[in-house]
Design a protein around this motif. Structure first.
Motif: not given
Length: 152
Positions: A17-23, A40-44, A75-76, A81-82
């Motif tokens: 979400q912050n543009g950091e590449m995760r490997r 994102d943001d659904t109840p389950g 962005v979503s 996360a926030e």
């Protein structure tokens, strides 16, 4: 084809979400709890992510990283996360390439599944837990395997 316990996890690189590449290859012998969730943001999905958040300190103390994955964009993910104070990365799999690499199925042939993988220190899958309706159960199952792996 869906990956199963005992299979090597595929190598991957996705932005969070912050543009950091995760490997996967950057984890250097740490355990990874990788959870795929529908949206994102659904109840389950919120219940699942917040349960991982509430157990984050326990899991990281055992040497695990927690990464969430869905097809939502950065962005979503950032808003999600926030809004819920999620302390772990949310990877954006917009093309579905990671979901396909792991063989994450669709529920009823339509909905993205909710599947959690625990990948050990050597990159081998030690847990595949698929349950669309009980997000918090993913945390319980993952923590059990992480405890076993951490104990040696």
């Amino acid at each position: 084809m869906a990956l199963k316990t005992g299979d090597a996890a595929p190598s991957f690189a996705l932005e969070d979400q912050n543009g950091e590449m995760r490997r996967l290859d950057d984890l250097d012998g740490r355990i990874l709890v990788l959870f795929f969730y529908p949206k994102d943001d659904t109840p389950g999905c919120t219940a699942e992510a917040c349960t991982f958040r509430d157990n984050y300190a326990n899991l990281t103390a055992l040497g695990a990283e927690i990464w969430g994955v869905s097809g939502d964009d950065a962005v979503s993910h950032r808003r999600f996360a926030e809004r819920h104070q999620l302390p772990f990365p949310l990877l954006s799999d917009k093309t579905g390439s990671l979901k396909r690499a792991f063989g994450v199925p669709k529920t009823f042939g339509l909905l993205p599944a909710r599947v959690t993988y625990v990948i050990d220190q050597k990159g081998v899958i030690q847990l595949v837990f698929n349950n669309l309706l009980d997000g918090p159960a993913h945390v319980k199952e993952a923590e059990s395997i992480v405890r076993t792996l951490a104990a040696g």
